[in-house]
Design a protein around this motif. Sequence first.
Motif, mmCIF file in Angstrom:
data_model
loop_
_atom_site.group_PDB
_atom_site.id
_atom_site.type_symbol
_atom_site.label_atom_id
_atom_site.label_comp_id
_atom_site.label_asym_id
_atom_site.label_seq_id
_atom_site.Cartn_x
_atom_site.Cartn_y
_atom_site.Cartn_z
ATOM 1 N N HIS A 395 -3.877 -4.184 8.650
ATOM 2 C CA HIS A 395 -3.499 -4.215 7.227
ATOM 3 C C HIS A 395 -4.039 -5.494 6.598
ATOM 4 C CE1 HIS A 395 -1.238 -3.384 3.591
ATOM 5 N NE2 HIS A 395 -0.906 -4.671 3.559
ATOM 6 N N THR A 396 -4.691 -5.354 5.440
ATOM 7 C CA THR A 396 -5.293 -6.482 4.732
ATOM 8 C C THR A 396 -4.794 -6.520 3.300
ATOM 9 O OG1 THR A 396 -7.310 -6.313 6.076
ATOM 10 C CG2 THR A 396 -7.464 -7.549 4.018
ATOM 11 N N SER A 415 -4.909 -6.323 -3.933
ATOM 12 C CA SER A 415 -5.466 -5.101 -3.358
ATOM 13 C C SER A 415 -5.018 -5.023 -1.899
ATOM 14 C CB SER A 415 -6.999 -5.116 -3.431
ATOM 15 O OG SER A 415 -7.450 -5.139 -4.774
ATOM 16 N N ASP A 416 -4.439 -3.883 -1.521
ATOM 17 C CA ASP A 416 -3.947 -3.683 -0.153
ATOM 18 C C ASP A 416 -4.728 -2.560 0.509
ATOM 19 O OD1 ASP A 416 -1.158 -5.237 0.401
ATOM 20 O OD2 ASP A 416 -1.385 -4.778 -1.738
ATOM 21 N N PHE A 417 -5.081 -2.787 1.767
ATOM 22 C CA PHE A 417 -5.829 -1.791 2.530
ATOM 23 C C PHE A 417 -5.248 -1.707 3.938
ATOM 24 C CE2 PHE A 417 -8.649 -3.843 -0.495
ATOM 25 C CZ PHE A 417 -9.229 -2.771 -1.163
ATOM 26 N N THR A 418 -5.099 -0.491 4.437
ATOM 27 C CA THR A 418 -4.718 -0.273 5.827
ATOM 28 C C THR A 418 -5.856 0.480 6.504
ATOM 29 O OG1 THR A 418 -2.368 -0.220 5.308
ATOM 30 C CG2 THR A 418 -3.046 0.747 7.401
ATOM 31 N N ALA A 419 -6.474 -0.180 7.479
ATOM 32 C CA ALA A 419 -7.658 0.378 8.127
ATOM 33 C C ALA A 419 -7.342 0.733 9.569
ATOM 34 C CB ALA A 419 -8.816 -0.623 8.074
ATOM 35 N N GLU A 444 -13.059 1.658 10.180
ATOM 36 C CA GLU A 444 -12.797 1.407 8.772
ATOM 37 C C GLU A 444 -12.808 -0.096 8.523
ATOM 38 O OE1 GLU A 444 -9.965 5.242 7.651
ATOM 39 O OE2 GLU A 444 -9.044 3.252 7.918
ATOM 40 N N ALA A 446 -11.877 -2.997 5.327
ATOM 41 C CA ALA A 446 -11.415 -3.301 3.978
ATOM 42 C C ALA A 446 -12.488 -4.090 3.245
ATOM 43 C CB ALA A 446 -10.124 -4.106 4.045
ATOM 44 N N SER A 472 -13.077 1.366 -2.407
ATOM 45 C CA SER A 472 -12.166 1.797 -1.355
ATOM 46 C C SER A 472 -12.702 1.330 -0.002
ATOM 47 C CB SER A 472 -12.011 3.317 -1.364
ATOM 48 O OG SER A 472 -13.264 3.954 -1.198
ATOM 49 N N LYS A 473 -11.989 1.643 1.059
ATOM 50 C CA LYS A 473 -12.375 1.191 2.393
ATOM 51 C C LYS A 473 -13.755 1.731 2.782
ATOM 52 C CE LYS A 473 -8.785 3.054 4.230
ATOM 53 N NZ LYS A 473 -7.798 3.545 5.213
#
Length: 678
Positions: A395-396, A415-419, A444, A446, A472-473
């Motif tokens: 998670h970033t 901005s939150d990303f879960t890769a 994936e 971020a 997006s990712k």
Amino acid sequence: MHRFSRSPLPLRFSPLAAALFVTAPSHALELQPQVITANPLGNAQLAAPSTVLEGDTLTLAQKGSLGETLNGQPGVSSSYFGPGASRPIIRGQDGDRIRLLQNGVGALDASSLSYDHAVPLDPVNVERVEIVRGPAALLYGGSAIGGVVNTLDNRIPTEAIEGIHGAGELRYGGADTTRSSAGKLEAGDGTFALHLDANARTFNDVRIPGYAHSASVRATEDADDNGGKHRLANSDGRQDGGAIGGSYTWDHGYAGLSYSTYDANYGSPAEDDVRIRMQQEHYGFASQIRDLDGPFTSVKVNAGYTDYKHSEIEDGEVGTTFKNKGYEARIEGRHQPLGPLEGVIGAQVNRSQFQALGEEAFVPQTDTDAAALFILEDWQATERLKLSLGGRLEHTRVSPDAQGNERFEAADKNSDFTAGSLSSGAVYSLTPVWSLAATLAYTERAPTFYELYANGAHVATGTYEVGDASLSKEKAVSSDLALRFDNGVHRGSVGVFYSHFSNYIGLLGTGRTLNDEGEADASGIPEYTYSGVRARFAGVEAQDHWALGENAYGKWALELSGDYTRATNLDNGEALPRIAPLRLNSGLLWEKDAWQARVDVQHASAQHRVPDNESGTDGYTTLGASAGYRFKVGQSQWLAFVKGENLTNQTVRYASSILRDIAPAPGRSIEVGLRTTF
């Protein structure tokens, strides 16, 4: 201010026969088994294609930057920005897709942000370099979606040291008239170990065969504004560094600390009046406890804190200052065998606080936090078949702060990303000579803060960069398939790779030129945008070490290698930019008693498969040669060497360099050196 305007080995053996010289003279032409230490299972049968450089091989390959040192290794090219800055590119992937590690953890800098930002590392301090080609995001995060380069320097000794040992090196020459000195001292009593090292390097403007600017660029310029001839202007510089470290070792592990510093000042060939001053301080901690009785047989911890700063100085005045400080820590435990499964479970956290200060800052202040869990398992399915499987969840959070700057109005929220990443591999022994290795991975990544929020002119590169806050990712499915062989005479591999990106974030030229305010201007600088596109990378890599035999005149070997990458923007059918062409290398090695020598021929084809708004490069063939002599003085071992590169003085422009039209690679050069160990 003047700106330029244009359209823009498998693990079981050491690569390229351990190039020029190997530590033991009697084995200089023989390949020894290699283990990638970055692999937590310590398995020399890793399915991923990998390369190791160490010892005198690394000494003779060494240049002033990491990218140039590794350039020409299978699948590895260089982002060449003059002798001061160069980052490795793996299979056409660069920037934040290539994870640069020091002793297994990342050290923060700004090298992925721009091609003019150097990696704050002098290769002279490095004892070993490990390259993993292809996705390694499973263990090291999304920024390893294209590969990993891990450098090891023993600044935290991991094994007991008895007595006092050390090394020293002097070298002079090259196309930039390098003057380099370095020294290392290690001492210990079998329990406590101490490490000290220091280095200094100074270099002049690089000599080049002809004009700095290509014929197509000169055709659009005045005769007095063509970049000069025979010298690459503003490419001189210096870099200094040093470290102190120590550890406590015992039969079942070690624990230690280190402190290192790096200071550099070098010119930007893209701008005659721009220089870069770079400083970095890094604090490291590492420990491993082995032979445990609980659920884990061993536990390893690595952590580092970095304080990095560099300033872009224009006409003697600081225009932009980049600061990046933060930490990275990881812990991994090797668990007890679960039936046929052996593996590791780990966690990683990192935080960076990035600032760009000054009127010409093109990215906002940003904090980036990430946390991840990963697992990797090995299964010896049959006597001939070994399988591996693993996964990673990361998670970033990217937290920008525009600080009232209107150009960064898109940077108004986090901005939150879960890769997630999954990887599998297999090594199957067909016969005692032949084996088949394959990998399949879904990865994936971020997007980074600069891919999201960049907006402004970047003085040092002469480009206007624009990010996209809606990105997006990045997602890719990648595979490798390699046939490996070793019959005692021939040892090598032939492999193919393929990656399909459903969303590839590329820095792509738009064909427009803008002024410093971002307005269309025919006399401005080229605009590049971070854009998400569908993309495909595919290629082939091959290498062979051929032991020719031994006669009265000495021992002989021949090395052959080649690689080719084809990268396509599937949204418009165009080629992706900055991709190295077909490259073929051959080397004839010889040794007799204390003498060793090598002759190399390297060929790169023309690269005309480029985006419509960018220029291609011509092909070239270069000749290199080197010789070395080993001798002893008391208890010390010495190596005196001389090496020549581009001896036919060919004009070489790297297709992988954004400066290919204004900054050719060095011309003919001769370098001499002396190295000792005691």
